[in-house]
Write a protein that holds these residues in place. Sequence first.
Motif, mmCIF file in Angstrom:
data_model
loop_
_atom_site.group_PDB
_atom_site.id
_atom_site.type_symbol
_atom_site.label_atom_id
_atom_site.label_comp_id
_atom_site.label_asym_id
_atom_site.label_seq_id
_atom_site.Cartn_x
_atom_site.Cartn_y
_atom_site.Cartn_z
ATOM 1 N N ALA A 53 -122.259 -75.958 -79.462
ATOM 2 C CA ALA A 53 -122.641 -76.190 -78.067
ATOM 3 C C ALA A 53 -121.944 -77.427 -77.508
ATOM 4 N N VAL A 54 -121.862 -78.492 -78.301
ATOM 5 C CA VAL A 54 -121.184 -79.716 -77.859
ATOM 6 C C VAL A 54 -119.708 -79.449 -77.614
ATOM 7 N N ARG A 55 -119.070 -78.734 -78.517
ATOM 8 C CA ARG A 55 -117.645 -78.449 -78.354
ATOM 9 C C ARG A 55 -117.386 -77.561 -77.138
ATOM 10 N N LEU A 56 -118.286 -76.639 -76.883
ATOM 11 C CA LEU A 56 -118.130 -75.787 -75.704
ATOM 12 C C LEU A 56 -118.275 -76.604 -74.426
ATOM 13 N N ARG B 262 -119.683 -86.940 -71.849
ATOM 14 C CA ARG B 262 -121.071 -87.221 -72.207
ATOM 15 C C ARG B 262 -121.771 -85.909 -72.538
ATOM 16 N N PHE B 263 -122.423 -85.888 -73.662
ATOM 17 C CA PHE B 263 -123.174 -84.722 -74.091
ATOM 18 C C PHE B 263 -124.388 -84.567 -73.176
ATOM 19 N N ASP B 264 -124.427 -83.459 -72.406
ATOM 20 C CA ASP B 264 -125.506 -83.210 -71.441
ATOM 21 C C ASP B 264 -126.460 -82.182 -72.027
ATOM 22 N N ILE B 265 -127.526 -82.651 -72.646
ATOM 23 C CA ILE B 265 -128.455 -81.744 -73.312
ATOM 24 C C ILE B 265 -129.282 -80.943 -72.312
ATOM 25 N N SER B 266 -129.353 -81.406 -71.072
ATOM 26 C CA SER B 266 -130.116 -80.671 -70.061
ATOM 27 C C SER B 266 -129.440 -79.372 -69.659
ATOM 28 N N LEU C 157 -128.814 -85.783 -82.224
ATOM 29 C CA LEU C 157 -127.432 -86.070 -81.844
ATOM 30 C C LEU C 157 -127.369 -86.688 -80.454
ATOM 31 N N TYR C 158 -128.174 -86.184 -79.535
ATOM 32 C CA TYR C 158 -128.171 -86.711 -78.170
ATOM 33 C C TYR C 158 -128.545 -88.189 -78.149
#
Length: 712
Positions: free
Chosen positions: A291-294, A311-315, A528-529
Amino acid sequence: MVMACRVINKRRHMGLQQLSSFAGTGRTFLGPVKSSKFIIDEECHESVLISSTIRLLESLDLTSAVGQLLNEAVQAQNNTYKTGTSTLLFLVGAWSSAAEECLHLGVPISVIVSVMSEGLNSCIKEVVSLQVPIDDVFDHLDSTKTFSGLETFNISLCPFLQIPSDIGLQKEHDLNDVASPSLTTYSLSGIPVKSPKLFRRQTEVEADKNTLQNPQTLKNSLLAGSHYRKSILIHSRHFNRTANNQRINKPDGFLEQHGAATPNYRCNDLVELEMGLSHGDHNSMKLVDEAVRLQYQNASIQQGNCTMPFRFDISRIFTCCLPGVPETFSCVCPGFITVVSISNTTLIKELENQPVRVILIEGDLTENYRHLGFNKATNINTLLESMKIQQNSSEEVWTNDVLQVLMKFNVNLVLVQGNVSEHLIERCIHSKRLVIGSVNSTVMQAFAEASGAVQVTYITQVNENCVGNGVSVAFWRSIPSDVIDRINVITIVIKTEGINLVTVVLTSPVTAQMQTKEDRFWTCAYRLYHALREQKVFLGGGAVEFLCLSHLQILAGQSLSKRNHVCSGWLHNTSSWLASSLALYRPTVLNCLANGWHRYLSTLMYNTASCSSEFEASTFIQQHLQNARDSGSPSSYILNEYSKLNSGIFNSSISNKLEQIPSIYDIIIPKIEAWRRALDLVLLVLQTDSEIITGLGHTQLNSHETEGFLFL
């Protein structure tokens, strides 16, 4: 006026007893190897399989005051961080027992509150030395190194869970025989592998020692980042002694003297960070990595030549759970994946090969829906409102109006944040239009940004400018027909060019495991976030808790030898009674608090089958506590052991047979906040369950009545 404080039941403090009882139900959830529980409803005799603290508390009767407080504390931790609840629950039980032991030994309540708070704050400052900076993990994301290709280990993740070298390799064989199936780990490509080392020394970055952060700067950063705050336990003025809301500081004599230079740990690789934070749940973390790589790929395409940091956007990550579907179907896909009724199959086939226009409805799509704050006109009277024929005709008229709007603007897809009229859904299927309800607000916002649609509250507000374009609807994957018949739904994917939305599809052939699988995915994702957000992590595997235990024991020993110095110089703002009481009871309270950490580590080792009993685990911990004390610096001892041993801390018996893998990490702020919430809850219950008696002089009580009173 003379004031006296008495514990209602000195030997059996009911509130602390209840906390210990509740916390004891979650002991098996501590650590990477969790034992599931079946919760059975006594009324309907239904059972549910759980393996997390949140699901456990949802299934327990928490109607008592203490149960409600515990539930609120755990829910607050989960809602804020989505991790750390098992640690919180266990420490509540351990420190409840510690506080109860202090009461049994005659320690005044105000002294327990003061010294326990002081001890935990001292631990939080001490563990800063085990922080690992995170540097530019996305700089080499395009390299060939992937999470799926990294081999993992098949024994415990906790350095304390390793066995002493004198026991030999037979213990490891026994461990594999008795451990839970989840303890056996494979590479993410499905190949079983041997056990490489847990922690590695970053020898390749020793040339960059000048970049090591100043310890004082690290401490200040931690105190600011973890929302450092004063305890809210202020039921009495005697529990809130300082008028300026300042906390008591440690004396200079309590500062640990650090010796030789320690290894420099850094993390600058995303795969290493993910492996360290997976805590054995590699399948879930693999999905998080995808998901992060995508997201990273989508951000790179949208930014073009722009060099904005990613920035990793978990939302913008969502899950779609498909119980009853084989696990091989679990994957990560761009766009919005959801399930719809099997009756929509023909409609989806017709929409599959054409561009779709979409409108977005913020509220419910029903005839009687009104937005929040709507006031009905007072000068209109409705007659015969309860007649069924009038209701049916009214809804039919409204449904026809909605269909006219959809036909006018050639809309084929309607996404609704709230509920949708069942009658409208049926009519829309016949007119080849798809309506989906209960759509997350973030999904709505993502489609608004990508398609140009404007969200509206009522269908009557729709105009040409509100309609989005370029959306596609398709079947997600070819699921076997027998599976579709069993689950009675079909899965579709809705997306448009440039949409910043990722859906993680979670499948399991066992329906009872579906909730657990989703919980574990989100736990890994939020670990991770938080790590990426804080840009630093703790060395994990029990190192932080071991340092807290060792540090508290050192403080307790120092307070015994320096009692006179402490009383005269440290607590100058307090009364002479409180100062003398603190000096007298501080070693006792600190040792009780340390026993909580000892129980934590012992239970962790026992849960993961590293030791056959908690007594064996306790003996093992005591050996290394002595080694840490002899070294003169527990933190340096831990760091040096990490750099020397290949199979986790304190075990060198098989280190030369293993390969090197990334370190094990813990996130910082959620862990520390779990500690704080646990102690705050224990001290709150401790003080609330005490009885305050006013208006009684010392001479007004008989000698046998004064037993158990503390005159303030």
